[in-house]
Design a protein around this motif. Structure first.
Motif, short mmCIF file in Angstrom:
data_model
loop_
_atom_site.label_atom_id
_atom_site.label_comp_id
_atom_site.label_asym_id
_atom_site.label_seq_id
_atom_site.Cartn_x
_atom_site.Cartn_y
_atom_site.Cartn_z
N ILE A 54 94.59 59.12 78.28
CA ILE A 54 92.93 58.60 78.11
C ILE A 54 92.90 56.88 79.30
O ILE A 54 91.75 57.17 79.40
N ARG A 55 94.36 56.61 79.59
CA ARG A 55 94.41 55.44 80.65
C ARG A 55 94.52 55.68 81.82
O ARG A 55 93.08 55.00 82.13
N ILE A 56 94.64 56.62 82.26
CA ILE A 56 94.05 57.43 83.70
C ILE A 56 93.69 57.75 83.75
O ILE A 56 92.68 57.15 84.49
N ILE A 57 92.50 58.01 82.15
CA ILE A 57 91.23 58.36 83.04
C ILE A 57 89.64 57.72 82.76
O ILE A 57 88.69 57.92 83.37
N ASP A 58 90.71 56.75 81.61
CA ASP A 58 89.50 55.35 81.85
C ASP A 58 89.40 54.78 83.00
O ASP A 58 88.54 54.74 83.73
N ASP A 59 91.01 54.37 83.77
CA ASP A 59 90.86 54.14 85.29
C ASP A 59 89.97 54.50 86.28
O ASP A 59 89.55 53.92 86.96
N TYR A 60 90.54 56.18 86.59
CA TYR A 60 89.39 56.94 87.01
C TYR A 60 87.80 56.90 86.85
O TYR A 60 87.59 56.75 87.71
N GLU A 61 87.27 57.55 84.94
CA GLU A 61 86.02 56.55 85.45
C GLU A 61 85.48 55.67 86.05
O GLU A 61 84.57 55.26 85.95
N LYS A 62 86.06 54.70 85.62
CA LYS A 62 86.15 53.16 86.10
C LYS A 62 86.05 53.02 87.61
O LYS A 62 84.32 52.69 88.14
N THR A 63 86.68 53.67 87.97
CA THR A 63 86.80 53.69 89.78
C THR A 63 85.25 54.77 90.67
O THR A 63 85.01 53.95 90.80
N THR A 64 85.95 55.96 89.68
CA THR A 64 84.14 56.79 90.62
C THR A 64 83.04 57.02 89.72
O THR A 64 82.02 57.31 90.06
N GLY A 65 83.05 56.13 88.53
CA GLY A 65 81.51 56.04 87.56
C GLY A 65 81.22 57.83 86.58
O GLY A 65 79.94 57.45 86.91
N LYS A 123 83.67 58.38 74.10
CA LYS A 123 83.25 58.27 75.56
C LYS A 123 84.59 57.87 75.89
O LYS A 123 85.63 57.25 75.58
N GLY A 124 84.63 57.93 77.30
CA GLY A 124 85.89 57.30 78.53
C GLY A 124 87.35 58.54 77.81
O GLY A 124 86.81 59.68 77.53
N GLY A 125 88.76 58.27 78.31
CA GLY A 125 89.50 58.73 77.59
C GLY A 125 89.58 59.66 76.84
O GLY A 125 89.97 60.72 76.54
N LEU A 126 89.21 59.07 75.87
CA LEU A 126 90.05 59.14 74.45
C LEU A 126 88.59 61.03 73.99
O LEU A 126 89.15 61.49 73.72
N GLY A 127 87.33 60.38 74.91
CA GLY A 127 86.28 61.10 74.32
C GLY A 127 86.93 62.42 75.32
O GLY A 127 87.01 63.88 74.24
N VAL A 128 87.23 62.07 76.33
CA VAL A 128 87.89 63.60 77.12
C VAL A 128 89.06 64.15 76.86
O VAL A 128 88.41 65.74 77.02
#
Length: 166
Positions: A54-65, A123-128
């Motif tokens: 969850i956290r890793i995906i949140d960071d990835y989405e923040k970086t890549t959009g 949304k975010g890592g939790l949704g993924v």
């Protein structure tokens, strides 16, 4: 390191059907974990991957959009681990293992009922991660129910315990 984790050792980097390839890649360690360590270990690993991702995906989405990039398959890994572990609690067999994979992919692709709602609204890592965990839960339960029905009505013509393979 983040990309290796999220793409499950680059198995999600295929141009088409990245989720299916990621799920197939996840079946290899799932098989050996079920064979040698049991379903409890696989459930715990699934939950650990879920929480960490969850956290890793949140960071990835923040970086890549990019939300829920198609190359991210760690959600499929956690989901199919859960499906296989639940199915193995009925019988740690090859048939249950195969059914868990098929039903997981079916639920992950079609996203019926609550799975689709979670996919669209969270949304975010939790949704993924969450839609795949719910798909894994349903796939594992359906596999277990079908296996139980096959045994109850003496319709199980072949099956092999994972421990007996290799």
């Amino acid at each position: 390191m983040q990309k290796i984790f999220l793409t499950f050792f680059y198995s999600g980097c295929t141009p088409k059907a990245s989720g299916t390839f990621g799920t197939i890649a996840a079946l290899i360690p799932a098989f050996f974990i079920l064979k040698y360590l049991g379903s409890s270990t696989l459930i715990l690993l699934s939950l650990l991957i879920f929480l960490i991702s969850i956290r890793i995906i949140d960071d990835y989405e923040k970086t890549t959009g990019i939300h829920d990039d198609k190359h991210i398959v760690i959600d499929e890994v956690a989901g199919v681990f859960l499906a296989c572990a639940i199915a193995a609690n009925t019988s740690n067999s090859l048939l249950n293992f195969i059914m868990a994979f098929i039903f997981f992919r079916l639920f992950d692709i079609t996203k019926p009922s609550i799975i689709g709602k979670i996919d669209k609204k969270v949304k975010g890592g939790l949704g993924v991660m969450l839609d795949d965990m719910i798909a894994g839960l349903f796939a594992g339960l359906l596999s277990a129910v079908i296996y139980g029905i096959l045994i109850k009505f003496n319709l199980l013509f072949w099956d092999k315990k994972l421990i007996d393979l290799f």
